[in-house]
Write a protein that holds these residues in place. Structure first.
Motif, mmCIF file in Angstrom:
data_model
loop_
_atom_site.group_PDB
_atom_site.id
_atom_site.type_symbol
_atom_site.label_atom_id
_atom_site.label_comp_id
_atom_site.label_asym_id
_atom_site.label_seq_id
_atom_site.Cartn_x
_atom_site.Cartn_y
_atom_site.Cartn_z
ATOM 1 N N GLU A 1 21.354 23.423 24.150
ATOM 2 C CA GLU A 1 22.607 23.128 23.735
ATOM 3 C C GLU A 1 23.806 23.831 23.801
ATOM 4 O O GLU A 1 24.798 23.655 24.435
ATOM 5 N N ALA A 2 23.580 24.962 23.464
ATOM 6 C CA ALA A 2 24.643 26.183 23.387
ATOM 7 C C ALA A 2 25.096 26.570 24.785
ATOM 8 O O ALA A 2 26.246 26.475 25.165
ATOM 9 N N LEU A 3 23.974 26.666 25.645
ATOM 10 C CA LEU A 3 24.383 27.196 26.991
ATOM 11 C C LEU A 3 24.919 26.052 27.772
ATOM 12 O O LEU A 3 25.872 26.328 28.402
ATOM 13 N N ASN A 4 24.455 24.843 27.588
ATOM 14 C CA ASN A 4 24.974 23.707 28.429
ATOM 15 C C ASN A 4 26.566 23.515 27.987
ATOM 16 O O ASN A 4 27.678 23.199 28.745
ATOM 17 N N ARG A 5 26.902 23.687 26.475
ATOM 18 C CA ARG A 5 28.271 23.342 26.091
ATOM 19 C C ARG A 5 28.909 24.816 26.820
ATOM 20 O O ARG A 5 30.255 24.614 27.097
ATOM 21 N N MET A 6 28.495 25.894 27.050
ATOM 22 C CA MET A 6 29.174 27.001 27.534
ATOM 23 C C MET A 6 29.498 26.801 29.053
ATOM 24 O O MET A 6 30.562 27.083 29.556
ATOM 25 N N LEU A 7 28.523 26.149 29.671
ATOM 26 C CA LEU A 7 28.552 25.911 31.129
ATOM 27 C C LEU A 7 29.759 24.944 31.195
ATOM 28 O O LEU A 7 30.385 25.039 32.185
ATOM 29 N N ARG A 8 29.777 23.936 30.493
ATOM 30 C CA ARG A 8 30.953 22.868 30.708
ATOM 31 C C ARG A 8 32.076 23.644 30.393
ATOM 32 O O ARG A 8 32.994 23.190 31.207
ATOM 33 N N LEU B 1 32.991 26.356 31.249
ATOM 34 C CA LEU B 1 33.267 27.255 32.542
ATOM 35 C C LEU B 1 33.636 26.511 33.866
ATOM 36 O O LEU B 1 33.486 27.046 34.743
ATOM 37 N N GLY B 2 33.314 24.935 33.447
ATOM 38 C CA GLY B 2 33.411 24.002 34.710
ATOM 39 C C GLY B 2 32.031 24.199 35.665
ATOM 40 O O GLY B 2 32.313 24.119 36.904
ATOM 41 N N LEU B 3 31.053 24.770 35.109
ATOM 42 C CA LEU B 3 29.754 24.879 35.941
ATOM 43 C C LEU B 3 28.732 23.843 35.432
ATOM 44 O O LEU B 3 28.801 22.990 34.516
ATOM 45 N N HIS B 4 27.936 23.417 36.489
ATOM 46 C CA HIS B 4 26.853 22.374 36.224
ATOM 47 C C HIS B 4 25.656 22.915 35.114
ATOM 48 O O HIS B 4 25.495 24.003 34.895
ATOM 49 N N ALA B 5 25.342 21.829 34.448
ATOM 50 C CA ALA B 5 24.069 22.171 33.454
ATOM 51 C C ALA B 5 22.881 22.535 33.915
ATOM 52 O O ALA B 5 22.620 22.431 35.076
ATOM 53 N N ILE B 6 22.252 23.319 33.139
ATOM 54 C CA ILE B 6 20.858 23.699 33.319
ATOM 55 C C ILE B 6 19.866 22.949 32.586
ATOM 56 O O ILE B 6 20.140 22.846 31.537
ATOM 57 N N ASP B 7 18.691 23.015 33.238
ATOM 58 C CA ASP B 7 17.541 22.349 32.582
ATOM 59 C C ASP B 7 16.969 23.109 31.408
ATOM 60 O O ASP B 7 16.697 24.286 31.665
ATOM 61 N N ALA B 8 16.196 22.615 30.330
ATOM 62 C CA ALA B 8 15.705 23.449 29.359
ATOM 63 C C ALA B 8 14.511 24.047 29.934
ATOM 64 O O ALA B 8 14.216 25.325 29.383
ATOM 65 N N ASN B 9 13.897 23.472 30.882
ATOM 66 C CA ASN B 9 12.675 24.303 31.289
ATOM 67 C C ASN B 9 12.967 25.366 32.044
ATOM 68 O O ASN B 9 12.130 26.540 32.109
ATOM 69 N N ALA B 10 14.144 25.504 32.602
ATOM 70 C CA ALA B 10 14.664 26.784 33.572
ATOM 71 C C ALA B 10 14.884 27.590 32.441
ATOM 72 O O ALA B 10 14.868 29.009 32.635
ATOM 73 N N ILE B 11 15.533 27.422 31.317
ATOM 74 C CA ILE B 11 15.945 28.266 30.211
ATOM 75 C C ILE B 11 14.674 28.951 29.668
ATOM 76 O O ILE B 11 14.939 30.158 29.326
#
Length: 233
Positions: free
Chosen positions: A31-38, A40-50
């Motif tokens: 949740e925190a990383l994908n909010r961060m990526l938004r 920055l204007g970057l696409h989301a990352i899947d939890a499995n990759a994290i």
């Protein structure tokens, strides 16, 4: 190899890792990383990759995530862009993680009971994590785990992080115990390598995060499916 429970007379204290050992925090990270990526204007990352990126501290995690989402960029430029984005990424991640800390996380089964049994046996307990202390303390409080620990040390508490042995050596000093009589309990090769170098016995849980690698392939003194399996009567 399975773990043969230690009589409490064989150890004076235990050092317990946090992420992947006591609390499943993958949801918080996602949740925190994908909010961060938004931000920055970057696409989301899947939890499995994290999951395979967790365990080496927030700095490593953020750089790994940025490199992952910039995988389409030529390697040299990817490294340059990662470092250029990092300051804003860190500020955004800090803000979002503190806002949601613990809301998407759950204590693993058997943790509360296992910690209570360790304390009841007379062992001194410390939590040692590569997570920043400012994240670790509120999480432990939110999950009702803070009170069992004499000390809580985050990844910013010492000059180096696990798998360096320094954090374990310093935690043993704070506990007033010899490394050989201080059990390290974790979920990954970081914990095991640090324990081996510090001279601590080490047991790993069979769940949690180990950088995408089988945990039973790690050099450890044994493995448990629950913290409640650590001590014999």
């Amino acid at each position: 190899m399975n773990f043969i429970p230690l009589p409490s007379s064989h150890v004076d204290a235990a050092i317990i890792d946090l992420d992947g050992t006591m609390v499943d925090t993958l949801g918080d990270f996602s949740e925190a990383l994908n909010r961060m990526l938004r931000d920055l204007g970057l696409h989301a990352i899947d939890a499995n990759a994290i999951e395979s990126m967790v365990g080496k501290g927030s700095e490593h995690l953020l750089r790994s995530v940025l490199q992952h989402v910039l995988a389409h960029v030529e390697p040299k430029q990817r490294a340059i862009q990662t470092e250029a984005l990092y300051p804003d990424a860190w500020a955004s991640y800090q803000r979002h993680y503190l806002a949601i800390n613990g809301q998407y996380a759950a204590v693993y089964p058997g943790v509360a009971e296992g910690l209570a049994a360790l304390r009841a046996s007379g062992l001194r307990l410390a939590c040692l994590t590569n997570k920043p202390t400012a994240f670790a303390l509120p999480l432990l409080e939110a999950k009702g785990l803070r009170g069992v620990f004499t000390h809580v040390f985050g990844g910013d508490a010492f000059e180096r992080k696990k798998p360096d042995p320094l954090p374990l050596v310093k935690t043993c000093e704070a506990l007033g115990t010899a490394p050989a009589r201080t059990l390290m309990v974790g979920d990954s090769s970081n914990d095991a390598q640090a324990a081996r170098a510090a001279g601590c016995p080490v047991v790993l849980v069979t769940y949690g995060y180990n950088h995408g690698q089988p945990v039973r392939a790690v050099d450890a003194d044994g493995f448990v499916d629950s913290l409640g399996e650590l001590l014999s009567n």
